[in-house]
Write a protein that holds these residues in place. Structure first.
Motif, PDB file in Angstrom:
ATOM      1  N   VAL A  51       0.847  -1.188   0.000  1.00 48.48           N
ATOM      2  CA  VAL A  51       0.000   0.000   0.000  1.00 48.48           C
ATOM      3  C   VAL A  51       0.882   1.237   0.000  1.00 48.48           C
ATOM      4  N   VAL A  52       0.547   2.189  -0.838  1.00 45.76           N
ATOM      5  CA  VAL A  52       1.259   3.464  -0.911  1.00 45.76           C
ATOM      6  C   VAL A  52       0.361   4.539  -0.303  1.00 45.76           C
ATOM      7  N   ILE A  53       0.909   5.298   0.625  1.00 50.36           N
ATOM      8  CA  ILE A  53       0.169   6.396   1.235  1.00 50.36           C
ATOM      9  C   ILE A  53       0.496   7.658   0.459  1.00 50.36           C
ATOM     10  N   ASP A  54      -0.466   8.156  -0.282  1.00 48.00           N
ATOM     11  CA  ASP A  54      -0.282   9.370  -1.078  1.00 48.00           C
ATOM     12  C   ASP A  54      -0.530  10.580  -0.189  1.00 48.00           C
ATOM     13  N   ASP A  55       0.560  11.218   0.236  1.00 47.75           N
ATOM     14  CA  ASP A  55       0.448  12.365   1.131  1.00 47.75           C
ATOM     15  C   ASP A  55       0.431  13.674   0.340  1.00 47.75           C
ATOM     16  N   GLY A  56      -0.535  13.752  -0.577  1.00 50.86           N
ATOM     17  CA  GLY A  56      -0.694  14.981  -1.349  1.00 50.86           C
ATOM     18  C   GLY A  56       0.230  15.102  -2.533  1.00 50.86           C
ATOM     19  N   ASN A  78      -1.146  17.376   1.614  1.00 53.99           N
ATOM     20  CA  ASN A  78       0.098  17.057   2.309  1.00 53.99           C
ATOM     21  C   ASN A  78      -0.083  17.263   3.812  1.00 53.99           C
ATOM     22  N   LYS A  79      -0.225  16.167   4.543  1.00 55.05           N
ATOM     23  CA  LYS A  79      -0.480  16.231   5.978  1.00 55.05           C
ATOM     24  C   LYS A  79       0.760  15.975   6.821  1.00 55.05           C
ATOM     25  N   GLY A  80       1.837  15.508   6.218  1.00 59.81           N
ATOM     26  CA  GLY A  80       3.074  15.283   6.944  1.00 59.81           C
ATOM     27  C   GLY A  80       3.433  13.814   7.058  1.00 59.81           C
ATOM     28  N   TYR A  81       4.731  13.564   7.294  1.00 61.59           N
ATOM     29  CA  TYR A  81       5.234  12.191   7.376  1.00 61.59           C
ATOM     30  C   TYR A  81       4.556  11.402   8.491  1.00 61.59           C
ATOM     31  N   GLY A  82       4.412  12.027   9.655  1.00 61.39           N
ATOM     32  CA  GLY A  82       3.779  11.330  10.771  1.00 61.39           C
ATOM     33  C   GLY A  82       2.344  10.943  10.472  1.00 61.39           C
ATOM     34  N   PRO A 187       0.358   6.253  16.848  1.00 63.07           N
ATOM     35  CA  PRO A 187       1.126   7.503  16.806  1.00 63.07           C
ATOM     36  C   PRO A 187       0.232   8.709  16.594  1.00 63.07           C
ATOM     37  N   LYS A 188       0.641   9.836  17.189  1.00 62.89           N
ATOM     38  CA  LYS A 188      -0.122  11.077  17.093  1.00 62.89           C
ATOM     39  C   LYS A 188       0.641  12.196  16.393  1.00 62.89           C
ATOM     40  N   ASP A 189       1.976  12.161  16.470  1.00 64.25           N
ATOM     41  CA  ASP A 189       2.785  13.225  15.897  1.00 64.25           C
ATOM     42  C   ASP A 189       2.619  13.244  14.380  1.00 64.25           C
ATOM     43  N   PRO A 190       2.227  14.391  13.792  1.00 70.12           N
ATOM     44  CA  PRO A 190       2.007  14.431  12.343  1.00 70.12           C
ATOM     45  C   PRO A 190       3.283  14.611  11.533  1.00 70.12           C
ATOM     46  N   ASP A 191       4.404  14.841  12.201  1.00 73.44           N
ATOM     47  CA  ASP A 191       5.630  15.156  11.482  1.00 73.44           C
ATOM     48  C   ASP A 191       6.731  14.127  11.773  1.00 73.44           C
ATOM     49  N   MET A 192       7.995  14.557  11.730  1.00 73.76           N
ATOM     50  CA  MET A 192       9.115  13.642  11.817  1.00 73.76           C
ATOM     51  C   MET A 192       9.333  13.069  13.220  1.00 73.76           C
ATOM     52  N   GLY A 193       8.701  13.672  14.223  1.00 73.48           N
ATOM     53  CA  GLY A 193       8.834  13.148  15.580  1.00 73.48           C
ATOM     54  C   GLY A 193       8.174  11.799  15.769  1.00 73.48           C
ATOM     55  N   VAL A 194       7.448  11.333  14.761  1.00 70.71           N
ATOM     56  CA  VAL A 194       6.713  10.079  14.889  1.00 70.71           C
ATOM     57  C   VAL A 194       7.644   8.884  15.096  1.00 70.71           C
TER      58      VAL A 194
END
Length: 220
Positions: A51-56, A78-82, A187-194
């Motif tokens: 599965v590929v997650i298309d983040d925008g 684009n919602k972020g990596y997390g 996970p809750k962090d929407p960015d790289m902190g995930v």
């Protein structure tokens, strides 16, 4: 022997299980049209579904991933990596997968190493298997500035960890998770902190970790 046992599992030939366990490769993506096709094609050799997650994505990532045989989950922006990682876990839960491997779609991770990363989870030795860039001399391929940053962030991630949950590469995005880990980690962090958040959640849930060496191609 280790490889043989993995091949038996991946080909669903085990006579000790009533139903074969299902494996997933999940790939977060943002504009990876140049590389996503080859990543998906390689990944399909080792798992039941990709599965590929298309983040925008605004390029041809979705079209190429679909042609290569992946299912695509679209964020609509684009919602972020997390946020993409959150979607990976949710997809695995919703579709009842027993093992999930997450890797990047930009080609830096070698999809042929999915089997290496997934094996400790498949053999039920651990709940989380992390592909580390700092084992067996692999760190020589990492640019110095990246190496320093990864070390600092990993040190913070390891604060309070027991020895068995200490990791050398807390920022690695190439990981495999058991069904137990998939169910327990949210996970809750929407960015790289995930990346760090997942390991911290795993520690609180008493999940078992291990690391395996991987190579990373930064020349891309």
């Amino acid at each position: 022997m280790y490889k043989d046992r993995q091949d038996v599992y991946l080909n669903h030939r085990s006579s000790t299980e009533e139903e074969p366990r299902r494996t997933l490769a999940a790939i977060p993506c943002y504009n990876e049209a140049k590389t996503i096709g080859s990543v998906v094609l390689k990944a399909k050799q080792y798992v039941d579904e990709v599965v590929v997650i298309d983040d925008g994505c605004t390029d041809d990532t979705v079209t190429i991933a679909t042609i290569a045989g992946a299912k695509v989950l679209r964020h609509g922006g684009n919602k972020g990596y997390g946020a993409a990682i959150q979607s990976c876990f949710q997809y695995a839960r919703d579709h009842g997968f027993d093992v999930m491997t997450i890797l990047d779609g930009d080609g830096q991770h070698d999809a042929d190493q999915i089997q290496t990363v997934m094996t400790p989870v498949v053999e039920e030795k651990v709940d989380i298997s992390i592909g580390s860039r700092f084992l067996d001399g692999t760190k020589k391929n990492i640019p110095l500035y990246r190496r320093f940053g990864i070390r600092v962030l990993t040190r913070l991630t390891n604060m309070g960890s027991k020895d068995e949950n200490y990791v050398s590469d807390g920022q690695s995005g190439f990981r495999a998770y058991s069904r137990k880990a998939i169910a327990m980690i949210h996970p809750k962090d929407p960015d790289m902190g995930v990346s760090a958040e997942i390991l911290m959640q795993g520690r609180k849930q008493n999940l078992l970790y291990t690391e395996v060496p991987i190579s990373v191609d930064y020349d891309l």
